[in-house]
Design a protein around this motif. Structure first.
Motif, PDB file in Angstrom:
ATOM      1  N   LYS A   1       0.808  -1.220   0.000  1.00  0.00           N
ATOM      2  CA  LYS A   1       0.000   0.000   0.000  1.00  0.00           C
ATOM      3  C   LYS A   1       0.847   1.280   0.000  1.00  0.00           C
ATOM      4  O   LYS A   1       0.299   2.371   0.133  1.00  0.00           O
ATOM      5  CB  LYS A   1      -0.923   0.008   1.223  1.00  0.00           C
ATOM      6  N   LEU A   2       2.144   1.143  -0.154  1.00  0.00           N
ATOM      7  CA  LEU A   2       3.020   2.322  -0.117  1.00  0.00           C
ATOM      8  C   LEU A   2       3.248   2.938  -1.495  1.00  0.00           C
ATOM      9  O   LEU A   2       3.960   3.938  -1.607  1.00  0.00           O
ATOM     10  CB  LEU A   2       4.375   1.946   0.502  1.00  0.00           C
ATOM     11  N   LYS A   3       2.674   2.352  -2.517  1.00  0.00           N
ATOM     12  CA  LYS A   3       2.807   2.841  -3.902  1.00  0.00           C
ATOM     13  C   LYS A   3       4.274   2.892  -4.331  1.00  0.00           C
ATOM     14  O   LYS A   3       4.746   3.862  -4.946  1.00  0.00           O
ATOM     15  CB  LYS A   3       2.167   4.232  -4.044  1.00  0.00           C
ATOM     16  N   ILE A   4       4.989   1.820  -3.980  1.00  0.00           N
ATOM     17  CA  ILE A   4       6.390   1.704  -4.372  1.00  0.00           C
ATOM     18  C   ILE A   4       6.472   1.430  -5.877  1.00  0.00           C
ATOM     19  O   ILE A   4       5.706   0.635  -6.410  1.00  0.00           O
ATOM     20  CB  ILE A   4       7.064   0.563  -3.578  1.00  0.00           C
ATOM     21  N   PRO A   5       7.395   2.085  -6.580  1.00  0.00           N
ATOM     22  CA  PRO A   5       7.509   1.875  -8.029  1.00  0.00           C
ATOM     23  C   PRO A   5       7.839   0.420  -8.367  1.00  0.00           C
ATOM     24  O   PRO A   5       8.409  -0.320  -7.563  1.00  0.00           O
ATOM     25  CB  PRO A   5       8.660   2.806  -8.434  1.00  0.00           C
ATOM     26  N   GLU A   6       7.472   0.032  -9.568  1.00  0.00           N
ATOM     27  CA  GLU A   6       7.774  -1.315 -10.054  1.00  0.00           C
ATOM     28  C   GLU A   6       9.277  -1.452 -10.296  1.00  0.00           C
ATOM     29  O   GLU A   6       9.977  -0.450 -10.490  1.00  0.00           O
ATOM     30  CB  GLU A   6       7.006  -1.589 -11.347  1.00  0.00           C
ATOM     31  N   PRO A   7       9.801  -2.680 -10.255  1.00  0.00           N
ATOM     32  CA  PRO A   7      11.229  -2.887 -10.535  1.00  0.00           C
ATOM     33  C   PRO A   7      11.627  -2.280 -11.881  1.00  0.00           C
ATOM     34  O   PRO A   7      10.863  -2.291 -12.841  1.00  0.00           O
ATOM     35  CB  PRO A   7      11.362  -4.410 -10.552  1.00  0.00           C
ATOM     36  N   THR A   8      12.822  -1.732 -11.928  1.00  0.00           N
ATOM     37  CA  THR A   8      13.296  -1.066 -13.138  1.00  0.00           C
ATOM     38  C   THR A   8      14.673  -1.601 -13.539  1.00  0.00           C
ATOM     39  O   THR A   8      15.397  -2.182 -12.717  1.00  0.00           O
ATOM     40  CB  THR A   8      13.407   0.456 -12.919  1.00  0.00           C
ATOM     41  N   VAL A   9      15.031  -1.365 -14.798  1.00  0.00           N
ATOM     42  CA  VAL A   9      16.345  -1.751 -15.295  1.00  0.00           C
ATOM     43  C   VAL A   9      17.343  -0.691 -14.868  1.00  0.00           C
ATOM     44  O   VAL A   9      17.132   0.512 -15.071  1.00  0.00           O
ATOM     45  CB  VAL A   9      16.330  -1.885 -16.832  1.00  0.00           C
ATOM     46  N   LEU A  10      18.457  -1.136 -14.259  1.00  0.00           N
ATOM     47  CA  LEU A  10      19.464  -0.196 -13.785  1.00  0.00           C
ATOM     48  C   LEU A  10      20.178   0.468 -14.957  1.00  0.00           C
ATOM     49  O   LEU A  10      20.327  -0.129 -16.032  1.00  0.00           O
ATOM     50  CB  LEU A  10      20.484  -0.911 -12.907  1.00  0.00           C
ATOM     51  N   GLU A  11      20.621   1.687 -14.715  1.00  0.00           N
ATOM     52  CA  GLU A  11      21.356   2.413 -15.746  1.00  0.00           C
ATOM     53  C   GLU A  11      22.679   1.712 -16.056  1.00  0.00           C
ATOM     54  O   GLU A  11      23.367   1.232 -15.151  1.00  0.00           O
ATOM     55  CB  GLU A  11      21.609   3.846 -15.270  1.00  0.00           C
TER      56      GLU A  11
ATOM     57  N   SER B   1      23.099  -1.106 -17.353  1.00  0.00           N
ATOM     58  CA  SER B   1      23.005  -2.518 -16.995  1.00  0.00           C
ATOM     59  C   SER B   1      21.755  -3.112 -17.629  1.00  0.00           C
ATOM     60  O   SER B   1      20.842  -2.374 -18.034  1.00  0.00           O
ATOM     61  CB  SER B   1      22.950  -2.682 -15.472  1.00  0.00           C
ATOM     62  N   ASP B   2      21.713  -4.433 -17.716  1.00  0.00           N
ATOM     63  CA  ASP B   2      20.528  -5.106 -18.238  1.00  0.00           C
ATOM     64  C   ASP B   2      19.747  -5.804 -17.122  1.00  0.00           C
ATOM     65  O   ASP B   2      18.814  -6.560 -17.392  1.00  0.00           O
ATOM     66  CB  ASP B   2      20.930  -6.132 -19.304  1.00  0.00           C
ATOM     67  N   LYS B   3      20.127  -5.533 -15.861  1.00  0.00           N
ATOM     68  CA  LYS B   3      19.472  -6.179 -14.730  1.00  0.00           C
ATOM     69  C   LYS B   3      18.287  -5.353 -14.252  1.00  0.00           C
ATOM     70  O   LYS B   3      18.369  -4.132 -14.136  1.00  0.00           O
ATOM     71  CB  LYS B   3      20.458  -6.383 -13.584  1.00  0.00           C
ATOM     72  N   THR B   4      17.206  -6.043 -13.963  1.00  0.00           N
ATOM     73  CA  THR B   4      15.995  -5.418 -13.423  1.00  0.00           C
ATOM     74  C   THR B   4      15.927  -5.701 -11.927  1.00  0.00           C
ATOM     75  O   THR B   4      15.881  -6.865 -11.510  1.00  0.00           O
ATOM     76  CB  THR B   4      14.740  -5.959 -14.107  1.00  0.00           C
ATOM     77  N   LEU B   5      15.937  -4.635 -11.139  1.00  0.00           N
ATOM     78  CA  LEU B   5      15.951  -4.785  -9.681  1.00  0.00           C
ATOM     79  C   LEU B   5      14.798  -4.000  -9.052  1.00  0.00           C
ATOM     80  O   LEU B   5      14.393  -2.947  -9.562  1.00  0.00           O
ATOM     81  CB  LEU B   5      17.270  -4.291  -9.103  1.00  0.00           C
ATOM     82  N   PRO B   6      14.280  -4.490  -7.922  1.00  0.00           N
ATOM     83  CA  PRO B   6      13.183  -3.777  -7.239  1.00  0.00           C
ATOM     84  C   PRO B   6      13.710  -2.596  -6.438  1.00  0.00           C
ATOM     85  O   PRO B   6      14.906  -2.477  -6.161  1.00  0.00           O
ATOM     86  CB  PRO B   6      12.607  -4.846  -6.308  1.00  0.00           C
TER      87      PRO B   6
END
Length: 440
Positions: free
Chosen positions: A237-247, A249-254
């Motif tokens: 319920k904190l409206k945390i953003p969805e995981p994104t790809v790091l700058e 890099s090709d890794k997607t992290l929360p």
């Protein structure tokens, strides 16, 4: 009426007549009636004109910031004059509260600088702290949109090279005196009585969330699980953003909050690897995480160094101590924004030497009492534990020397007794040295 009843009545009357009439206590001490003459308000008026730096030191804020705060809380704390006496003005109510928070002096001590009775000071401090929390409620606020969370994360990435970080989380034990009939309920693992202040801090040394009041026996992880913040985090319920790809890099992290090993590892809560069998990558990760997480310890350190009420045991009830703690947290954020250039400087908190990579300790680690601060987990930062062991070691040495002299004098007529006690003390000192060596 028989003779016995008459005699009894006569005895009662005679006894009453013999009793001395009690002198009535004073309604108010004479010197307290001259509050306008003896109050610290006269001193503040002089400092405002001649010594602004001393005014700031007295109340922990400059006159402009004090005036703004006074204007906000006056409607909540102002009292009306009566035919019996004039009410204590709002300006004096705020100033005496700020002085109490800045020094932690007892109400009996503050009586002599404010010309206000300690009973009234106790009521004034609590009323003003509640008003401060209410009026400054917007200065501590959890982000409500994904964009606000991302702004927090950008701050951590720019300053601490830790991407997708939403805040540093830690707890601090607030020193209190043992409440009556509480047993060991408030007794913590550091061997003093406390309530716990749990906080989430952003990269600018500001509180995003604070929770205070849980008894000191509970661990930081247990305190976190009991908060509304933890429940909102678990329920998404904190409206945390969805995981994104790091700058780069090709890794997607929360997006994550970071804490120490006292907290549980979850999808949105990161903690360091265990300290055994680490790979090179894991050591680098622990370094980056603890380096960024130390910002919450620095924030606690600044809070303690500015507000002296944390530098000694709080003699008030746990509920009142909770209100005072929260008021200081709100004032910290208020001053951080209103006096960003003068409230703290770069030497106050830990900074990293870009060339050597070492952490230069902030001034708060020197000025704040180490016994009231959390043990440091920062990389390349001197451990508070070693400082505590060092001070304890010095104390034991002094005790050893004092005891040696005492026993030498006391048993000077019996050399065998004297030798026995000196040998016993010497072995005790060697044992302490051995133990201290392991700690260091």
């Amino acid at each position: 009426m028989n003779k016995k009843k008459v005699a009894a009545i006569a005895i009662v009357l005679a006894t009453c007549l013999k009793r001395k009439k009690k002198t009535r206590s004073k309604w108010m001490k004479e010197w307290l009636k001259k509050r306008n003459q003896y109050s610290h308000e006269c001193l503040l008026r002089e400092l405002k004109v001649s010594e602004p730096a001393d005014f700031k030191n007295f109340l922990r804020m400059n006159y402009t910031t004090f005036s703004e705060l006074l204007k906000m809380v006056t409607p909540e704390i102002e009292k009306m004059n009566t035919t019996m006496r004039d009410a204590i003005p709002a300006s004096q109510r705020v100033s005496i509260t700020l002085r109490y928070l800045a020094t932690g002096n007892s109400f009996q001590d503050l009586k002599f600088t404010s010309a206000i009775s300690p009973q009234s000071i106790g009521e004034i401090v609590m009323e003003t702290c509640v008003a401060i929390i209410y009026k400054l409620k917007d200065f501590i606020k959890i982000p409500e949109t994904e964009e606000e969370w991302k702004a927090v994360a950008r701050g951590f990435e720019n300053q601490w090279n830790f991407p997708n970080c939403l805040g540093a989380v830690d707890g601090k034990h607030v020193f209190i005196k043992q409440p009556p009939h509480s047993g060991s309920y408030y007794y913590n693992y550091k061997k003093f009585f406390s309530i716990v202040l749990l906080a989430v801090v952003n990269s600018n040394y500001e509180f995003l969330m604070v929770d205070a009041g849980i008894n000191g026996r509970i661990s930081d992880g247990g305190v976190l699980s009991a908060t509304a913040f933890s429940r909102a985090l678990s329920d998404n319920k904190l409206k945390i953003p969805e995981p994104t790809v790091l700058e780069n890099s090709d890794k997607t992290l929360p997006f994550v909050f970071k804490g120490n090993n006292a907290f549980a590892l979850t999808k949105n809560f990161m903690k360091p690897y265990a300290q055994t069998g680490l790979t090179a990558e894991q050591r680098i990760f622990n370094y980056r995480l603890s380096r960024a997480r130390c910002i919450v310890e620095n924030t606690f350190g600044i809070l303690v160094s500015v507000f002296g009420v944390f530098q000694r045991p709080n003699a008030l009830s746990p509920e009142k101590a909770r209100i005072i703690t929260l008021a200081c947290c709100y004032l910290h954020n208020y001053l951080r924004r209103k006096q960003s250039n003068t409230y703290i400087d770069k030497t106050t908190f830990d900074i990293e030497d870009q060339e050597s990579g070492k952490i230069i300790q902030g001034a708060w680690r020197v000025t704040a009492p180490t016994t009231l601060l959390q043990t440091s987990h920062c990389h390349n930062v001197g451990s508070t534990t070693s400082l505590l062991v060092s001070s304890e070691f010095s104390l034991l040495i002094n005790c050893f020397l004092s005891a040696s002299g005492y026993f030498s004098l006391y048993f000077c007529n019996n050399s065998s007794y004297c030798s026995f006690f000196l040998i016993l003390l010497l072995y005790s000192l060697l044992f302490v040295c051995h133990k201290a060596g392991k700690e260091w």
